[in-house]
Design an enzyme around this catalytic site. Structure first.
Site, short mmCIF file in Angstrom:
data_model
loop_
_atom_site.label_atom_id
_atom_site.label_comp_id
_atom_site.label_asym_id
_atom_site.label_seq_id
_atom_site.Cartn_x
_atom_site.Cartn_y
_atom_site.Cartn_z
N HIS A 263 0.82 -1.20 0.00
CA HIS A 263 0.00 0.00 0.00
C HIS A 263 0.86 1.26 0.00
CE1 HIS A 263 -3.87 -2.10 1.63
NE2 HIS A 263 -3.37 -2.68 0.57
N GLU A 265 0.67 3.94 1.92
CA GLU A 265 1.09 4.34 3.27
C GLU A 265 2.25 3.46 3.74
OE1 GLU A 265 -3.52 4.56 3.16
OE2 GLU A 265 -1.91 3.31 2.32
N CYS A 291 -5.72 1.28 5.63
CA CYS A 291 -6.28 0.00 6.07
C CYS A 291 -5.77 -0.31 7.48
CB CYS A 291 -5.89 -1.11 5.10
SG CYS A 291 -4.13 -1.55 5.17
N CYS A 294 -1.84 -0.83 7.61
CA CYS A 294 -1.13 0.44 7.49
C CYS A 294 -1.33 1.31 8.73
CB CYS A 294 -1.58 1.18 6.23
SG CYS A 294 -1.01 0.43 4.69
#
Length: 338
Positions: A263, A265, A291, A294
């Protein structure tokens, strides 16, 4: 321009007023009318005496007396900010002035209580329950001449939520002024707009087949790390077939354990670690809310704030965890076209 301020106790009205004074607004407070009357009577201006005297003055001279008295002090050719507006009748009086707009400042009860506790004034409530009782009394007084904050809030032209740092509040004030008057339209983007627009550009580097996401990390108004979603370094790009799950267009939220993409992040945090860049006390701007995985990385990396543009479909638990850990979470509010 004449800006009126209303809001709950310790929401940040005084901070907004001070900021506008720095912009050459002349400051008035309706509460000062009450203080002057108490001083003339040789009485102390406590919270209880202020409320009682204000109610008495409204009963004797009319519900809009404080605003009418203050309005008489307004002179043409200057900008004004008027604090402590607490009833619809006061708003009605001030609406008679050209260029008047009402702004409500608000924040959660717990945050406002913590602010009150920090200032440590004599007479302030010592418990959250006692604080809430004062709130309830001021929001909707049974006294016809009392404070009617809830009804006053409904008349606000703009509502600003003050639950982040001073700069975020100042940026929201600047946006509100620009939306209320072309004279105050910001000539350059706010910090939120600036950093979020950069994050959106970073997302264009994403190689994910399903969704382009990016995050940047900022410290002291300086970008220290960026990241976008896609397969790991040295692995075939997702849009070249590198991630079977994404290329199979699996339904959102399913088979996440089979996704080989990192991801945005996650990559922003990992890139900082890769280059030895500390992130403690940093702010993350991300195009989607993080999410759960993260979010755990954000917490453990020492980031203090997350600003997101759009909500990720599976973010409810993640956002709750961030808030529980003391990380400030804000949804980005883009400027409204004038």
């Amino acid at each position: 321009m004449i800006i009126g301020l209303t809001g709950e106790n310790c929401a940040g009205k005084g901070t907004v007023a001070e900021y506008l004074v720095k912009k050459s607004f002349v400051y008035f407070s309706l509460s000062d009318v009450i203080r002057e009357q108490l001083a003339a009577e040789g009485k102390d201006a406590t919270r209880e005496s202020m409320i009682a005297k204000g109610n008495e003055m409204r009963k004797v001279f009319g519900a809009g007396v404080l605003a009418a008295t203050t309005a008489n002090k307004i002179k043409p050719g200057r900008h004004y900010v008027i604090d402590s507006i607490r009833s619809p009748a006061e708003v009605a009086e001030l609406r008679k002035l050209d260029g008047f707009a009402l702004i409500r400042i608000t924040a959660s009860p717990l945050l406002r209580f913590k602010r009150m506790h920090r200032r440590g004034r004599d007479g302030d409530p010592r418990t959250l329950d006692a604080f809430k009782l004062i709130d309830e009394r001021e929001l909707a007084s049974a006294d016809a001449n009392g404070q009617k904050l809830l009804d006053t809030f409904k008349l606000a032209d703009k509502t600003l939520t003050n639950e982040a740092d001073f700069q975020a509040l100042y940026d929201s004030v600047d946006r509100a002024l620009g939306e209320l008057s072309a004279q105050f339209k910001p000539s350059r983007p706010s910090w939120d707009e600036y950093f979020m627009s950069i994050a959106q550009v970073v997302s264009s580097r994403s190689n994910c087949m399903k969704r382009h996401v990016a995050a940047i990390i900022v410290k002291d108004k300086r970008i220290v790390s960026t990241g976008y979603n896609g397969t790991p370094r040295g692995v075939k790009n997702c849009d070249e077939g590198g991630c079977p799950r994404c290329n199979g267009f699996t339904d959102g939220g399913k088979n996440l354990d089979e996704c080989t993409c990192s991801h945005g992040e996650e990559n922003a945090i990992v890139q900082a670690a890769y280059h030895g860049t500390p992130l403690k006390s940093g702010i993350m701007y991300t195009t989607y809310s993080p999410c759960l995985t993260c979010s755990k990385m954000i917490i453990n990396a020492g980031l203090t704030e997350v600003v997101y543009n759009a909500e990720y479909p599976l973010s409810e638990t993640a956002l709750a965890l961030l808030k529980e850990a003391g990380v400030t979470v804000r949804k980005y509010s883009p400027p409204t076209p004038v």
